[in-house]
Structure formats: structure tokens, C-alpha cells
Design a protein around this motif. Sequence first.
Motif, PDB file in Angstrom:
ATOM      1  N   LEU A 220       0.766 -19.054  26.413  1.00  0.00           N
ATOM      2  CA  LEU A 220       0.950 -20.685  26.820  1.00  0.00           C
ATOM      3  C   LEU A 220       2.161 -21.082  26.008  1.00  0.00           C
ATOM      4  N   GLY A 221       2.653 -20.425  25.048  1.00  0.00           N
ATOM      5  CA  GLY A 221       3.758 -21.108  24.439  1.00  0.00           C
ATOM      6  C   GLY A 221       5.324 -20.313  24.770  1.00  0.00           C
ATOM      7  N   PHE A 222       5.061 -19.679  26.002  1.00  0.00           N
ATOM      8  CA  PHE A 222       6.235 -18.984  26.479  1.00  0.00           C
ATOM      9  C   PHE A 222       7.446 -20.068  26.825  1.00  0.00           C
ATOM     10  N   PHE A 223       8.524 -20.005  26.525  1.00  0.00           N
ATOM     11  CA  PHE A 223       9.818 -20.919  27.190  1.00  0.00           C
ATOM     12  C   PHE A 223      10.779 -19.975  27.343  1.00  0.00           C
ATOM     13  N   ILE A 224      11.132 -18.949  26.833  1.00  0.00           N
ATOM     14  CA  ILE A 224      12.039 -17.899  27.099  1.00  0.00           C
ATOM     15  C   ILE A 224      12.251 -17.518  28.494  1.00  0.00           C
ATOM     16  N   VAL A 225      11.229 -16.841  28.724  1.00  0.00           N
ATOM     17  CA  VAL A 225      11.143 -16.047  30.190  1.00  0.00           C
ATOM     18  C   VAL A 225      11.395 -17.295  31.251  1.00  0.00           C
ATOM     19  N   PRO A 226      10.686 -18.146  31.092  1.00  0.00           N
ATOM     20  CA  PRO A 226      10.534 -19.201  32.109  1.00  0.00           C
ATOM     21  C   PRO A 226      11.810 -19.952  32.235  1.00  0.00           C
ATOM     22  N   ARG A 232      12.604 -24.648  38.668  1.00  0.00           N
ATOM     23  CA  ARG A 232      11.991 -25.922  38.119  1.00  0.00           C
ATOM     24  C   ARG A 232      10.622 -26.264  38.451  1.00  0.00           C
ATOM     25  N   ARG A 233      10.342 -25.207  39.520  1.00  0.00           N
ATOM     26  CA  ARG A 233       8.727 -25.276  39.886  1.00  0.00           C
ATOM     27  C   ARG A 233       8.027 -24.365  38.850  1.00  0.00           C
ATOM     28  N   GLU A 234       8.504 -23.494  37.999  1.00  0.00           N
ATOM     29  CA  GLU A 234       7.750 -22.759  37.015  1.00  0.00           C
ATOM     30  C   GLU A 234       8.066 -23.299  35.588  1.00  0.00           C
ATOM     31  N   THR A 235       8.291 -24.724  35.450  1.00  0.00           N
ATOM     32  CA  THR A 235       8.646 -25.035  34.065  1.00  0.00           C
ATOM     33  C   THR A 235       7.183 -25.070  33.353  1.00  0.00           C
ATOM     34  N   MET A 236       7.219 -24.854  32.393  1.00  0.00           N
ATOM     35  CA  MET A 236       5.984 -24.680  31.587  1.00  0.00           C
ATOM     36  C   MET A 236       5.809 -25.648  30.210  1.00  0.00           C
ATOM     37  N   LEU A 237       4.717 -25.500  29.615  1.00  0.00           N
ATOM     38  CA  LEU A 237       4.542 -26.846  28.708  1.00  0.00           C
ATOM     39  C   LEU A 237       5.409 -26.634  27.675  1.00  0.00           C
ATOM     40  N   ALA A 238       5.779 -25.620  26.995  1.00  0.00           N
ATOM     41  CA  ALA A 238       6.714 -25.516  25.869  1.00  0.00           C
ATOM     42  C   ALA A 238       8.015 -25.920  26.144  1.00  0.00           C
ATOM     43  N   GLN A 239       8.301 -25.815  27.202  1.00  0.00           N
ATOM     44  CA  GLN A 239       9.806 -26.493  27.665  1.00  0.00           C
ATOM     45  C   GLN A 239       9.579 -27.832  27.683  1.00  0.00           C
ATOM     46  N   LEU A 240       8.642 -28.316  28.087  1.00  0.00           N
ATOM     47  CA  LEU A 240       8.571 -29.985  28.065  1.00  0.00           C
ATOM     48  C   LEU A 240       8.419 -30.296  26.748  1.00  0.00           C
TER      49      LEU A 240
END
Length: 579
Positions: A220-226, A232-240
Motif C-alpha cells: 500500500l505504501g510503495f512509491f519507488i517501484v511505481p 501515469r496510469r499506475e500512480t499509487m496513493l503514496a505518490q499522491l
Amino acid sequence: MTDTSPRPWRPSPLWLAVPGFVLLVVFFAFPVARLLVLSVQDAQTGGFSLASFARITTTDVYIRVLGITFKIAGYTAIFSLLLGYPLAYWLARMPDAVRGRLLLFVMVPFWTSYLVKTFAFMLLLGRTGVINDLLLGTGIVSQPLPLINNEFGVMVGMVHAMVPLAVMTMLPVMTGIDRRLVQAAQTLGASPVHAFWLVYFKLSLPGVAAAGLLVFISSLGFFIVPAFLGGRRETMLAQLIIAQVQELLNWSFAGALAAMMLLAALVSCWVYDRVFGLSTVTGQGSDGKEASGRLRLAGLALLHGLASVCALIAMPVNRLFGPRAGRAMLPAVSWAVIAFLVAPTLIVIPIAFTSSQFLEFPPPGFSLRWFETYFSSPLWVQATVRSFLVAGATAAAATVIGGLAALALARGNSRWNGAIFAFFLAPMIVPRIVIAVGLFYLFAQIGLVATDLGLVIGHTVLAIPFTLVTIAAVLKSYDTRLDQAAATLGANRLRTLFLITVPLVKGGLIAAFLFAFITSFDELTIAIFVSGGVKTTLPKQMWDDMILQLNPTLAAVSVVVFAIVTVLLLVAERVRRSP
């Protein structure tokens, strides 16, 4: 005549957990709670407001990001279990000495920095990467395959990162299963397939569920890999959350996004605890909880169905290839998973010694120029030295605090033991991005942003669960009668601790110190916020360079980080297993 004199007061062993408890309350529970409060505060007036949550639920972009985050985390958990279970099962069947050596193939990728692993997959999966070059060179494809900047790239990177966690969570539960139970089931007429699914797999379910829980929450908290392997379609919550804090300084909305992530993690933990008990997360076995009623009957029916399907598949396979091929399948699958875990990082090593100015594989020539660039750069050297200093201080603090807490729980029989244990493990459960943002807000108010002390405090919070679990495992086999003998001979508790207990558990203490050191040395999430762009650590400097441009210097840095982590891990494992 009865002696009515009052007994001398002796402090409870739980007092040993007070330093860690206070640290976690001040620098973990309070910042996270403060962040949640910010999520329901109006940014202008400071009054109560649900505007941030309303914005999330009424904006298509944010709803889509929530859906993507939960979908990718769920898929990562599923595929990590599918790949990790055969490997964990194979390792559990090995003798202890062999298992310990093979487990290094899992431990090294687990402790290797996410940045290094992500960089490796960028080299492998890129449009001009190793795989596409190989496919184009052999004529299998006529144009490069889209293996990166999409959901496929994100899934490959995240599953690769999470399979070791799944294996290490399931393995302690599997090694505790008495294999004679499977043999007994076969003696009573069950086929090998039915004996596996209805006996062994059923007993390993707490470990499987624990692995799925930890992988899901971590994902849930990943941001490095995405950020590097997705689009852009794979933006995750941590990136926001990072964008809301670093670019917009919208604390209320960042808090609302963090609350959604934390709620998902807590709900997952609650469901797991109701079914299995949280103690199985650390491989301590079940709390005696077992699903009952319709859920249990549905689970048994599902296992019967899986056993029947597998039995139908196994019969023609055995007839075609013979029983020997069936027995060779598990080792083959396990070695394939190990290759998947180890090979990507190893690809980086030859690229670091390339003579080219570009990232090419195989390298056109051998050169040390990129290592010279790294060691001659004041920016890289300062970041490396700071990482060592911060990691050393973090390891010392986390080992002392975690060791005292482990001793308190091992010596105390209070009804609060379970709650204290869960609280000390909480930093491992709560997504790191939530902890990092909460600490950033707190440190900005008390002047700890862009300080080494702020980094040490943040990293210590993250490292305490690892030191606690490591030292608690050693204390399980400690004979407390040695302490009683020392007390009988006149030694007080302090002398007993330093002259008897510590020397006997020093292997666990050293291993805990090294694990905490690695945790800090590789940590990026806290560093992104707390370093303030001034006190840059090695992972933070790698992050900044990877955002700007990929170059062979990054390969050289990745090799240095990989070598340091591998050496420390080998030392930790050797010390931990030494008598």
C-alpha cells in the motif's frame, strides 16, 4: 511467629520497555495521530471539516488512484504467495544447515535496497534494456516490447520486492509443522495430494495469511517501484501523498489520503487477528484462534476441491513423466524463484564496470572510471558517510531499546504483554509513508528537519520491530535458571544482566544491531522528508539522480550498496547462528 515485615518492592520487568514505549508514543503514535487530526481540520480556520474526504470521494482521479493502489497491492500479495509458497515449502523440508545457506538467497534480496532492485529492473525491462536487446538480437521480436512504464513493470518490480517477505513470514510456521502428521494421513489412506492440502497446507494457513497481510500492507505504501517502473496510469496513493506535502503543502488533504491508507491497513490487521491472532505474523504460532461456522466449512470445502483438482492433474503427469519428474518439479520451481530474486541485481554488477558512457549490456569494455567518479564526488562521499553515521547511531539505539523491550516481555507475565508487543510491532504494520509524513510535520515544528538527529529518530522507530523480534527469538531459548543461580550467589539484577544474560545472547544482539543498521542504511521514505534536501543520505542521493538521469555512476553506487548489505547480512547470519 509470623514475619509481617513488608517485602521489599521490586520493579516489574515491564519497566524495561518504558524507554521504547515513550519513544514510540512521542515519535510514532503522536505524529500519526496528529496527521489524522489534520485530515479533519479546515486548512484556513482550523475547525472540523470533512472537505478533504469529500474531495477524495467525489473526484474521479483520486477514486481511480485508490482503486489502482488496492488492486496492485492485492495482486502483489497474491503473486508473492504463489511464488513464495513453493520456495518456503521446499526450504522447510531441508535440514537446518542446508536451509540456512539457501535462505541467504532470500535474505540478500530482502535486505537489498528497493532503489537498487528498481534500478536493476530499469536496466532489464527498459526499451533498450537487456531483455529487449536479447529478443531483438535473436529475432524473436521485431520491435521492443513495452515491459516498463506500465502495470506489467510495476507488478514485476513489486512482486520481486515482496516475495522474500512472504517466504520469510511463511517459513517459521512451516518449519514448526510436524511432518509425521502428513505421513499419518497417508497411512490412513489419504493420497499424497489430499494429505498435503488437507493437513500440511491447512496447518500452514496462519503463515500464508500473515504473509499476505504483511505484503498487502507493505505494498500500500510503495512509491519507488511505481515511480520508476510505472506510468501515469499506475500512480499509487503514496505518490499522491508525497506530491501533496512536498509540492502543495496541503497537510489536510495529505492527512486524508494517509488516513485512507492507514484504515485499509488496520482493517486488514483486524480481520487477520480475528481469524488467526497477530502473534503468527512473527512466526510465533497461532493464538489458538480458528475460524468456525460457515467460514470454516467453506474453507474445508475449498481445500477438498483443490485437493481433488490437483489429484486429477497429478495422475496423467505421473503416467507421462513418471514419479521422478514430479519430485523434481518442486526443486525446479524453487530454483527458478531464486533466480528471479537474485539475477536482476547481479546484472548491475558488470554494468558498473563498463567503459561506456551509456548503460549497455554486455559492457563493451572493463573500466573503474564510474567507481572513481563515485569516490571522487564530494556529494556522493558525504551522503555515504552520513548514511554510515546515521545507521550506526540508529542500530545502537534500536538494539538497546528493542533488547530491553524483548527482555521485559520475556521476563514479565503481565496481561499487558500482548498489547505491548503489538504496539512495538506497529511501525512494521503502519505504512512507512504515513510515519514519514507525520514525523515531517512534527519535526518541522520542533526544528529537527534537515538534522542527523531527526534521521536517527525516524530510522530508530522503523528499526525497533526488527531488533525486538530478533532478540526475542534468542531469549526464547535462554535458560532463566542461570539468572536465578546468579541471584543465589549474590549478584543483583544489573550485574546478572551484564555478566550473565548479555554474554549468552550476544549473538542475537549483534544480529539485531546489523539488521537495524541495514534498515537505516537502505531507508529512503523518512530521508525524503526529514533530510530536507540538505542532510542527504546515500539512498536519497540515488533517488535524486535516478529522477534526473540513469547513468553508470548509479550502477557503481548500486554495487557498493549491494556489497555492503550482503557483507553485513552474511556477518549477521553467521553471528546469529553461532553457539
